[in-house]
Write a protein that holds these residues in place. Structure first.
Motif, PDB file in Angstrom:
ATOM      1  N   ASN A   4       0.835  -1.201   0.000  1.00 17.00           N
ATOM      2  CA  ASN A   4       0.000   0.000   0.000  1.00 17.00           C
ATOM      3  C   ASN A   4       0.867   1.247   0.000  1.00 17.00           C
ATOM      4  OD1 ASN A   4      -1.929  -1.944   2.103  1.00 17.00           O
ATOM      5  ND2 ASN A   4      -2.797  -1.084   0.242  1.00 17.00           N
ATOM      6  N   VAL A   5       0.708   2.068  -1.029  1.00 18.84           N
ATOM      7  CA  VAL A   5       1.413   3.353  -1.113  1.00 18.84           C
ATOM      8  C   VAL A   5       0.402   4.418  -1.547  1.00 18.84           C
ATOM      9  CG1 VAL A   5       3.657   2.338  -1.665  1.00 18.84           C
ATOM     10  CG2 VAL A   5       2.083   2.911  -3.515  1.00 18.84           C
ATOM     11  N   VAL A   6       0.661   5.648  -1.148  1.00 20.10           N
ATOM     12  CA  VAL A   6      -0.212   6.753  -1.537  1.00 20.10           C
ATOM     13  C   VAL A   6       0.049   7.088  -3.003  1.00 20.10           C
ATOM     14  CG1 VAL A   6      -0.855   9.142  -1.082  1.00 20.10           C
ATOM     15  CG2 VAL A   6      -0.233   7.647   0.823  1.00 20.10           C
ATOM     16  N   ALA A   7      -0.995   7.093  -3.795  1.00 23.63           N
ATOM     17  CA  ALA A   7      -0.856   7.323  -5.233  1.00 23.63           C
ATOM     18  C   ALA A   7      -0.443   8.758  -5.524  1.00 23.63           C
ATOM     19  CB  ALA A   7      -2.171   7.010  -5.937  1.00 23.63           C
ATOM     20  N   SER A   8       0.173   8.935  -6.675  1.00 25.08           N
ATOM     21  CA  SER A   8       0.590  10.263  -7.109  1.00 25.08           C
ATOM     22  C   SER A   8      -0.627  11.176  -7.233  1.00 25.08           C
ATOM     23  CB  SER A   8       1.314  10.154  -8.457  1.00 25.08           C
ATOM     24  OG  SER A   8       1.665  11.433  -8.947  1.00 25.08           O
ATOM     25  N   THR A  46      -4.833   4.645  -2.096  1.00 23.26           N
ATOM     26  CA  THR A  46      -3.761   4.000  -1.313  1.00 23.26           C
ATOM     27  C   THR A  46      -3.586   2.526  -1.659  1.00 23.26           C
ATOM     28  OG1 THR A  46      -5.302   3.389   0.459  1.00 23.26           O
ATOM     29  CG2 THR A  46      -4.203   5.525   0.650  1.00 23.26           C
ATOM     30  N   GLY A  47      -4.407   1.998  -2.533  1.00 22.88           N
ATOM     31  CA  GLY A  47      -4.384   0.559  -2.756  1.00 22.88           C
ATOM     32  C   GLY A  47      -5.235  -0.165  -1.728  1.00 22.88           C
ATOM     33  N   THR A  48      -5.799   0.563  -0.803  1.00 26.15           N
ATOM     34  CA  THR A  48      -6.684   0.085   0.268  1.00 26.15           C
ATOM     35  C   THR A  48      -5.929  -0.759   1.292  1.00 26.15           C
ATOM     36  OG1 THR A  48      -8.502   0.005  -1.323  1.00 26.15           O
ATOM     37  CG2 THR A  48      -8.891  -0.967   0.835  1.00 26.15           C
ATOM     38  N   GLY A  49      -5.706  -0.150   2.452  1.00 23.86           N
ATOM     39  CA  GLY A  49      -5.014  -0.847   3.537  1.00 23.86           C
ATOM     40  C   GLY A  49      -5.847  -0.923   4.793  1.00 23.86           C
ATOM     41  N   ILE A  50      -7.160  -1.171   4.640  1.00 25.12           N
ATOM     42  CA  ILE A  50      -8.036  -1.212   5.811  1.00 25.12           C
ATOM     43  C   ILE A  50      -7.757  -2.434   6.683  1.00 25.12           C
ATOM     44  CG2 ILE A  50      -9.862   0.122   4.722  1.00 25.12           C
ATOM     45  CD1 ILE A  50     -11.319  -2.497   4.140  1.00 25.12           C
ATOM     46  N   ASN A  51      -6.965  -3.349   6.177  1.00 27.43           N
ATOM     47  CA  ASN A  51      -6.535  -4.509   6.954  1.00 27.43           C
ATOM     48  C   ASN A  51      -5.059  -4.331   7.302  1.00 27.43           C
ATOM     49  OD1 ASN A  51      -5.625  -7.055   7.860  1.00 27.43           O
ATOM     50  ND2 ASN A  51      -7.175  -8.113   6.647  1.00 27.43           N
ATOM     51  N   PRO A  52      -4.727  -3.975   8.556  1.00 23.82           N
ATOM     52  CA  PRO A  52      -3.327  -3.729   8.920  1.00 23.82           C
ATOM     53  C   PRO A  52      -2.424  -4.932   8.690  1.00 23.82           C
ATOM     54  CG  PRO A  52      -4.787  -2.842  10.609  1.00 23.82           C
ATOM     55  CD  PRO A  52      -5.643  -3.634   9.666  1.00 23.82           C
ATOM     56  N   ALA A  53      -2.937  -6.148   8.869  1.00 26.64           N
ATOM     57  CA  ALA A  53      -2.119  -7.334   8.630  1.00 26.64           C
ATOM     58  C   ALA A  53      -1.778  -7.456   7.150  1.00 26.64           C
ATOM     59  CB  ALA A  53      -2.857  -8.587   9.108  1.00 26.64           C
ATOM     60  N   ARG A  54      -2.739  -7.182   6.283  1.00 29.31           N
ATOM     61  CA  ARG A  54      -2.496  -7.220   4.837  1.00 29.31           C
ATOM     62  C   ARG A  54      -1.444  -6.195   4.438  1.00 29.31           C
ATOM     63  NH1 ARG A  54      -1.581  -5.173   0.506  1.00 29.31           N
ATOM     64  NH2 ARG A  54      -2.929  -4.644  -1.234  1.00 29.31           N
ATOM     65  N   SER A  55      -1.539  -4.976   4.994  1.00 28.75           N
ATOM     66  CA  SER A  55      -0.566  -3.925   4.683  1.00 28.75           C
ATOM     67  C   SER A  55       0.819  -4.294   5.206  1.00 28.75           C
ATOM     68  CB  SER A  55      -1.013  -2.597   5.293  1.00 28.75           C
ATOM     69  OG  SER A  55      -2.244  -2.179   4.754  1.00 28.75           O
ATOM     70  N   LEU A  56       0.870  -4.811   6.436  1.00 27.52           N
ATOM     71  CA  LEU A  56       2.156  -5.160   7.038  1.00 27.52           C
ATOM     72  C   LEU A  56       2.822  -6.306   6.294  1.00 27.52           C
ATOM     73  CD1 LEU A  56       4.204  -4.786   9.356  1.00 27.52           C
ATOM     74  CD2 LEU A  56       2.868  -6.462  10.654  1.00 27.52           C
ATOM     75  N   GLY A  57       2.057  -7.348   5.972  1.00 25.23           N
ATOM     76  CA  GLY A  57       2.636  -8.495   5.279  1.00 25.23           C
ATOM     77  C   GLY A  57       3.226  -8.113   3.933  1.00 25.23           C
ATOM     78  N   ALA A  58       2.482  -7.317   3.157  1.00 28.20           N
ATOM     79  CA  ALA A  58       2.983  -6.903   1.847  1.00 28.20           C
ATOM     80  C   ALA A  58       4.191  -5.985   1.984  1.00 28.20           C
ATOM     81  CB  ALA A  58       1.870  -6.196   1.072  1.00 28.20           C
ATOM     82  N   ALA A  59       4.185  -5.086   2.986  1.00 27.33           N
ATOM     83  CA  ALA A  59       5.317  -4.164   3.180  1.00 27.33           C
ATOM     84  C   ALA A  59       6.575  -4.915   3.571  1.00 27.33           C
ATOM     85  CB  ALA A  59       4.960  -3.126   4.242  1.00 27.33           C
TER      86      ALA A  59
END
Length: 273
Positions: free
Chosen positions: A169-173, A233-246
């Motif tokens: 998840n990253v903030v889009a341009s 943002t690619g949607t990061g409403i699931n912190p585990a999903r965001s953390l795992g991908a990061a």
């Protein structure tokens, strides 16, 4: 057989996490046509000796693993295509997230409550529907499952994974970090609000003539939130999903957006307290 006998003796819900999914019993007595489970204690030592406690954690791990595996693969399929018309596009990604949540909540609701999201687990903990012990255990297992799920996707083809953003998840341009934070706060609220509404004991009793499958509105809410926030943002409403991908993608720009958004959210919550 030993574990099975323990489940029979204690019951699958002997140490219930007390989240309403699949457990909103309707009963008689008093003047109410529903029965609310009692508030969960902060710490319940007996849980640590129950097989159902660890089975619930394993269910959360497997569900989050499968969630990341399918959804990140979908994102990679869209990202690698030179033409968006040749892929499922943003709508397909949103359906992938929403559909997986629907299926996985349906499968795990009777075991762990089907949280699959630390934000849901934390919200239910604040509502006194599960103990701190269980909440921490769930969040740890969810994060581990997310890391493993993203790791398996990367293992298929590392070059493709790293070259297409890794589902991080990253903030889009064109958007600021504040825009991204606002979108994530509202999106997470919509999800948690839907979870509480769809699984409320009073609602189930009042609308008993209308059959409702709790995973359906929850999955549909995830689908709609993704439609709105994937371009931001690619949607990061699931912190585990965001953390795992990061963690698996492990690039500075992904970590910067991830950490800043989480830090600002924690700061705002702390100021409110």
């Amino acid at each position: 057989m030993e574990g099975k006998e323990e489940d029979v003796r204690l019951g699958a819900n002997r140490y219930s996490e007390r989240q309403p999914i699949g457990t909103a019993a309707q009963g008689g007595g008093d003047d109410k046509d529903y029965k609310e489970p009692p508030p969960a204690p902060l710490f319940e030592p007996g849980e640590l000796k129950s097989w159902s406690f660890y089975r619930a954690g394993i269910a959360e791990f497997i569900a989050t693993f499968l969630f990341l595996y399918v959804t990140v693969l979908t994102v990679m399929g869209v990202s690698r295509s030179p033409s968006k018309c040749a892929t499922v596009g943003i709508q397909g990604i949103a359906w992938s997230f929403g559909g997986m949540i629907f299926a996985l909540v349906y499968c795990t609701a009777g075991i762990s409550g089907g949280h699959i999201n630390p934000a849901v687990t934390f919200g239910l903990f604040l509502a006194r529907k599960l103990s701190l012990t269980r909440a921490i255990f769930y969040i740890i297992m969810q994060c581990l499952g997310a890391i493993c799920g993203a790791g398996v996707v990367k293992g298929f083809q590392q070059g493709l994974y790293m070259g297409n953003g890794g589902g991080a998840n990253v903030v889009a341009s064109g958007y600021t970090k504040g825009d991204g934070l606002g979108a994530e706060i509202i999106g997470t609220f919509v999800l948690v609000y839907t979870v509480f509404s769809a699984t409320d004991a009073k609602r189930n009793a009042r609308d008993s003539h209308v059959p409702i499958l709790a995973p359906l509105p929850i999955g549909f809410a995830v689908f709609l939130v993704h439609l709105a926030t994937i371009p931001i943002t690619g949607t990061g409403i699931n912190p585990a999903r965001s953390l795992g991908a990061a963690i698996i993608y492990n690039r500075d720009h992904a970590w910067n957006d991830h950490i800043v958004a989480r830090y600002r959210l924690i700061s705002k919550l702390w100021d409110m307290v």
